[in-house]
Design a protein around this motif. Sequence first.
Motif, mmCIF file in Angstrom:
data_model
loop_
_atom_site.group_PDB
_atom_site.id
_atom_site.type_symbol
_atom_site.label_atom_id
_atom_site.label_comp_id
_atom_site.label_asym_id
_atom_site.label_seq_id
_atom_site.Cartn_x
_atom_site.Cartn_y
_atom_site.Cartn_z
ATOM 1 N N TYR A 62 0.512 -9.912 2.886
ATOM 2 C CA TYR A 62 -0.569 -9.461 3.791
ATOM 3 C C TYR A 62 -1.961 -9.777 3.241
ATOM 4 O O TYR A 62 -2.185 -9.807 2.042
ATOM 5 N N ARG A 113 -5.132 -4.921 4.456
ATOM 6 C CA ARG A 113 -4.557 -3.819 3.667
ATOM 7 C C ARG A 113 -5.591 -2.729 3.434
ATOM 8 O O ARG A 113 -5.277 -1.538 3.437
ATOM 9 N N LEU A 149 0.883 -1.166 0.000
ATOM 10 C CA LEU A 149 0.000 0.000 0.000
ATOM 11 C C LEU A 149 0.916 1.210 0.000
ATOM 12 O O LEU A 149 1.908 1.239 0.733
#
Lengths: 348, 818
Positions: free
Chosen positions: A307, A312, A243
């Motif tokens: 992840y 996220r 991200l």
Amino acid sequence: MRAPSFRWHAATSLADAARALAAGGPRALLLGGGTDVVPAIKRRQYVPELLISLRQVAELGRLEPHGASLRIGAGVRLGALAADDRLGVGHTALRRAAGVVASPHIRNVATLGGNLCLDTRCNYYNQSLEWRRAVDYCMKAPAGVALAAPAGGTCWVAPGSPRCWAVSQTDCAPALIALGASVTLVSAEGQRTLPLADLYRDDGMTWLTRRPDELLAWVDVPAAARSTYWKLRRRGSFDFPVLGVAAAVELAGDVVTAARVVLGAVASHPVVVPTESLLGRPLGDDAIAAFAELATRLAKPLDNTDYQLGWRKRVTRAYVVGALRELRGDDPALLGVLARRQAALIPA
Amino acid sequence: MNIIGKPRRRVDGRAKVTGQTRFADDLTLPRMLWCRLLRSHLPHARVDGVDTAAAAAARGVKLVLTGADFPIPYGILPVSQDEHALAQERVRFVGDPVAAVIATSEEAAQAAVQLLAPRYTPLTTISDAHDALATPAPQLHTYAEVGNLHKRVGFEFGDVDASFASAPHVFDDSFFYQGNTHLPIEQHATLAAVDGDGKLTVWSSTQTPHYLHRALAKALAMPAAHIRVIATPNGGGFGGKSDPFHHEIVVAGAALRTGRPVKICLSREEVFYCHRGRHPVDMRLRTATDACGKILAMDLETLLDGGAYGSYGVASTFYTGALQTVTYEIPRYRFRGARAFTNKPPCGPKRGHGTPQPRFAQEVQLDKIAVALGRNPADLRLEQLCKPNSLTANYMRVGTIGLGRCIDAVVEGSRFRERWGKLPRGRGLGIACSSYLCGAGLPIYWNKLPHSGVQLKLDRSGGVTAFCGATEIGQGSDDVLAGLVAEVLGIDPFDIRVVTGDTDLGPVDLGSYSSRVTLMMGNAALEAAGRARELIASAVAAELQLPVARLGFAERRVFDLEEPTRGLSFADAVIAAETRHGTLGTVGSYRPPDSAARYKGGGVGPSPAYSYSAAVIEVEVCPDTGWLDVTQVWIGHDIGRSLNPASVRGQVEGSVYMGLGEALMEESAFRRLPPKRSDALVHKFPSLLEYKSPTTREMPPCTTYLIEDPDPQGPLGAKEVGQGPLLPIMPAVANAVFDAVGVRVDEVPITPEKIVRALEEAARGRPARVGPTGFPDVGWPEPLRVAPPWEGGDGKAANETPRRPRPDKDAKDKQVPR
Ligand SMILES: Cc1cc2nc3c(=O)[nH]c(=O)nc-3n(C[C@H](O)[C@H](O)[C@H](O)COP(=O)(O)OP(=O)(O)OC[C@H]3O[C@@H](n4cnc5c(N)ncnc54)[C@H](O)[C@@H]3O)c2cc1C
């Protein structure tokens, strides 16, 4: 792992590179620092016939003021870029993004052009040929090799989906889009300049609007009043972003007059979040919260990076809030563990 | 003592930091060929044949080998000889070697591998231990005990149910410990060559040259005396280079067939397929306590996901139960464990071998007990430590135990008593303890031979050479050898030439595993050096006309303790000794004491001594995102005596680092594609980039306390440090997370996603935890019943059935554990 053999052309000028690229056809591949291309060749994601190295192209290595902007050549190394004092406070987003790509060793070779053209990534795709054979390959490289890929194959991220969902994981693209950068592409036919956001397409397989015969020559980067970049990754080095939140704002007093927020690594392209709701008023907690909600809705992480995707998405909200609070001038000490992580890991 | 106990430079340090150490991959020989392997791309299939014609005809190819060339099975344990150098009729995981190409270059070999055409018939994919329980057929191995359960074991020491029935408190928790891998920086590599006289030499990055030697002799049907194994310095092992591997046998076979040296270097991805890493383990732990939390009885069940082959798995299964008893007093104990076969790379021994998983369960549960009963978790532990020089319920003989002092040190250092339970939300402290073996009491194949031997050669140059089969895997064993010999002979460790890991030159040492080398090789080295010292002393005493007792050995001199200027240089002293005694050489050897456990299976767990560790960990947790930062570690380790404190600290801190990796992020995760569309089961990310292991960025400040309480079994009192300090880290992190945000992650790794999930559970009014909610029905057989020492037991089982005769095994290949 060993690379298969290929032909090599070390371009001496922009024109030479453009000519070689036009002549090379679909199995010619540009080589910046090679930090992404070389491992991909070893994994047989690409089996290029010709590699065109841009390392000796002097025009691409320049970094200089150009009007009110900075013009940064595609060949500028990320490590040098992050440390360059011609980048001002208003370029913080870029300095940070370039400074957190991969690891110091990689930043010493990696170029800005390579970063902006970085192939989309996916846990089903960034694997060796043997691994991919074990899942019967995927849509991005149905017969094993991505370059000149024939149609067909399954997207294992979303089987049944007609498209490829590989992720755009470049750090610099969201930062530069937030700063309002434009990009100039050069080919043997001529050159064209477009807003950087328009370089990207929401498609894991054809992620750039660049024509195969074009190469990225430079970006022009205006400075914002304030900008920042927050990167989420598991470790403090090496890892690609799962991200990225790039944000830039102009303020008149405490009223927002312009704002650009871009999300990285949550789709096949950098996601530009509409900022109308932020304009014409201060960056109050409510406005930030509502905006973060909107941004989170636009983030579409999938199960193909590190992840879990739900998490996220959750962090997207926290990061957008954190980044905007940072731009508002909140004391970083009050922004919690995640913010300190940004501050501790990113060169000032 | 002049050398021992002082922090000093390791004898192998300079070569390592200047890049001069020659690892297996650095070796080349004239006319050397290269090998690459074809590995299965299917998780489970019958091999119907491999078409090798195109590969054999390719440029540069000298030889193509398939399963038919290696019909003899091998395996590290005599009870699970279930591997072949190349697949026979079956492949059992993605990465299982099927064929090999030997060519004039690595590129040519790799290109030809692409031309091999294997033909397979796919079989049912078994993804994990639960799947294995539900899918007894097809069996991965017909020798499995039942269905796809490789092995079940069970013991009961005292009437556990009776204790539970009358106990004031019973705690019942389920845990899951995810598998992970060793991740040595050096990828495995092997070079094999045939000498002029037809003998075979194999250089390999192996932790166990002796066991590789045996496996090569068996699999190649060659006299062991004609094989020489040289363990090159390992760039890290951690248990991942303790099995004999396919590639080692293949290149040896290829060298014999071609008469040319043959080398292989595995890719990182292939190292993930060699694996032998931490078993994923499901656990149920029930503990009965008195009103204050003192343990009355413990009942542990474990289910291990073993992967596709036996490896050390039977031992690993025993280890998930054997060492629960050596930390805290447990009056009655029941342990039942099972290992399943699944279509994944085989699991085996990783640092801590089988014990970190139940240790995690035990230490987290103790924390829960403390919280439930309003006790401080440090006190709860201190009150029930095992007593020194005692026997446990399962007949482990505990010697010295410095755990109380370890706990005191970390509690004081971290101000645990003042701060635990009192930090603001988002910050927390956790404590946990552990213990570990200083070498397994038994070798992996049954014999009464020494476990380690050291041979010293001294000559008129004053030079001393120490020979030993022990293997330097980065842990510092060469330095231990040089340091001990130097101490006894009064010379400098750098004066000694150390020749290790070579089966031709040195006496056998069983290998660098189970934290055995310092203790066992160390004792052998002291014996050999003591004998050399006697020879020298008798000669010098005669020359100086002094009683032997008046001689000192130090600073490269042998001298009169009462008049230190009188004496000989060490070199002159050796000349005197050689003159008097003839050519000088001495030997020493070591074999651990017999175990008190006389029940079948009691062979796993006994050790000459146990090391102890305690850790306090401080964390910061973001209550919104679950982000977890470990901000500080305090660790105390009961080392007995530090032979070289610099090395000891290195091992402690390296263990902390590796433990944090297991606690926070490392996982051997697999991807099962939708079964309707595919049979595929692949390692999710067999790469250094995506298999997440911490970097220096993630390493928090670490305060290390070395607790010295020399153990009479150890060389000069030394105990192990290679594995023990890893063990408390994972539970201490889990306990700290609870202190920070009030949720339990009863699983490893402890990720932000799981913390958030637990916080959400809590917000919905459900138990504030993530983790398994139960334990599957394994169908346990009747456990062996052994009365604990304090209930009149003699170490034998009451219900042991006499051993089945095993006509197919010769006597010396008997099953261990017994
Ligand atoms: C371990 C590791 C970690 C990494 N982590 C990150 C990370 O955190 N963030 C991140 O953003 N990236 C990361 N990367 C990817 C990569 O290192 C960077 O994106 C880097 O900036 C790529 O630049 P390069 O010059 O090396 O590109 P190259 O590998 O040379 O090229 C990348 C792509 O760009 C094309 N290209 C290069 N130059 C031009 C040009 N002038 N015009 C048109 N096309 C061009 C190439 O053909 C190729 O398709 C990582 C890589 C590794 C190996």
